[in-house]
Enzyme design. Structure first.
Site, PDB file in Angstrom:
ATOM      1  CE1 TYR A 110      39.139  15.283  42.205  1.00 32.29           C
ATOM      2  CE2 TYR A 110      37.553  13.293  42.095  1.00 32.29           C
ATOM      3  CZ  TYR A 110      38.480  14.045  42.880  1.00 32.29           C
ATOM      4  OH  TYR A 110      39.287  13.427  43.893  1.00 32.29           O
ATOM      5  CB  THR A 132      38.120  16.535  52.158  1.00 32.68           C
ATOM      6  OG1 THR A 132      37.596  16.623  50.861  1.00 32.68           O
ATOM      7  CG2 THR A 132      38.762  15.533  52.807  1.00 32.68           C
ATOM      8  CG  LEU A 142      41.606  12.632  52.575  1.00 37.89           C
ATOM      9  CD1 LEU A 142      41.426  12.214  50.961  1.00 37.89           C
ATOM     10  CD2 LEU A 142      41.795  11.349  53.365  1.00 37.89           C
ATOM     11  CG  ASP A 146      52.009  26.518  43.558  1.00 38.94           C
ATOM     12  OD1 ASP A 146      51.380  25.492  43.296  1.00 38.94           O
ATOM     13  OD2 ASP A 146      51.476  27.608  43.291  1.00 38.94           O
ATOM     14  CE  LYS A 199      42.189  13.149  42.003  1.00 34.30           C
ATOM     15  NZ  LYS A 199      43.465  13.460  42.689  1.00 34.30           N
ATOM     16  CG  ASN A 210      46.847  14.581  49.733  1.00 37.88           C
ATOM     17  OD1 ASN A 210      45.842  13.882  49.571  1.00 37.88           O
ATOM     18  ND2 ASN A 210      46.683  15.633  50.206  1.00 37.88           N
TER      19      ASN A 210
END
Length: 235
Positions: A160, A193, A13, A53, A164, A79
């Site tokens: 995850y 991805t 992405l 990084d 988020k 991102n």
């Protein structure tokens, strides 16, 4: 010319977003941990490479100095992200989730985002039209994940979605703190991805659409939002 930095932009992405923004006339910095892959991506796109990084204070500080010396920054796209996987590359569910498994996910997705944003805030505040886009996920929506009829409901992972959801709150709080900036969280959709082993149902071109759109939001555009390509999402 609008100057844009995208973290984790040597593939997926991030790469597609960079390609689209270069085509739109942005001066794009490819943020990459790997000099070879990042340099190759930048060359292919007609962009610039900055070694970055998100998990390393010194690396982020050095990247900020590089971008500042080159003229500053208008748009930051956070991102870079990772997902917690088991040894057989499955999603780690609640039973498998430990603090040690969650820590690297939060280190990149949450602390890395804050580290980068904090370092580049002085540059963004000098911009005439500063924008921050935080790449979130539909799995960050408590409303969706708790709705048995929603496609997000069956997802078993803990780390995850939790990371988020934290990104969404960070987005809201930063937007409140900096009303002169346009700061939004976006949901690209389930995109094929490396993050998900290319199991996503969308192409990177489809997934990047909302990132590109919100990177180009006008100074009187929305801020503090959580959106996908179709509009606002429920928190």
């Amino acid at each position: 010319m609008t100057t844009t930095l995208i973290t984790g932009a040597n593939k997926g992405l991030g790469f597609e977003t960079a390609r689209r923004l270069v085509a739109a006339g942005h001066d794009v910095w490819i943020g990459s941990r790997d000099a070879h892959r990042g340099g190759r991506a930048a060359q292919r796109l007609g962009a610039r490479l900055v070694l970055l990084d998100v998990n390393d204070d010194a690396s982020v500080a050095a990247a900020a100095r590089t971008v500042e010396a080159a003229g500053g920054l208008d748009v930051l796209i956070n991102n870079a992200g990772v997902e917690a996987r088991t040894a057989d590359n499955g999603v780690a569910g609640a039973e498998e989730t430990t603090a040690d498994l969650m820590r690297p996910v939060f280190e990149t997705n949450v602390f890395g985002l804050v580290r980068v944003t904090h370092a580049f805030l002085p540059l963004l505040r000098r911009s005439a039209a500063p924008v921050v886009v935080n790449v979130s996920s539909g799995l960050a929506s408590l409303s969706r994940v708790t709705d048995p009829g929603d496609p997000a409901h069956p997802y078993p992972g803990v780390a995850y979605p939790a990371s988020k959801a934290a990104v969404n709150m960070i987005t809201v709080q930063y937007a409140k703190a900096f009303p002169g900036m346009r700061i939004n969280a976006v949901e690209p959709g389930y995109t094929a991805t490396d993050l998900n082993g290319h199991t996503g149902v969308q192409t990177v071109a489809e997934g990047a659409e909302i990132i590109v759109r919100m990177a180009q939001v006008s100074p009187d555009g929305p801020s503090g939002g959580y959106v996908d390509a179709h509009g606002p999402l429920p928190w």
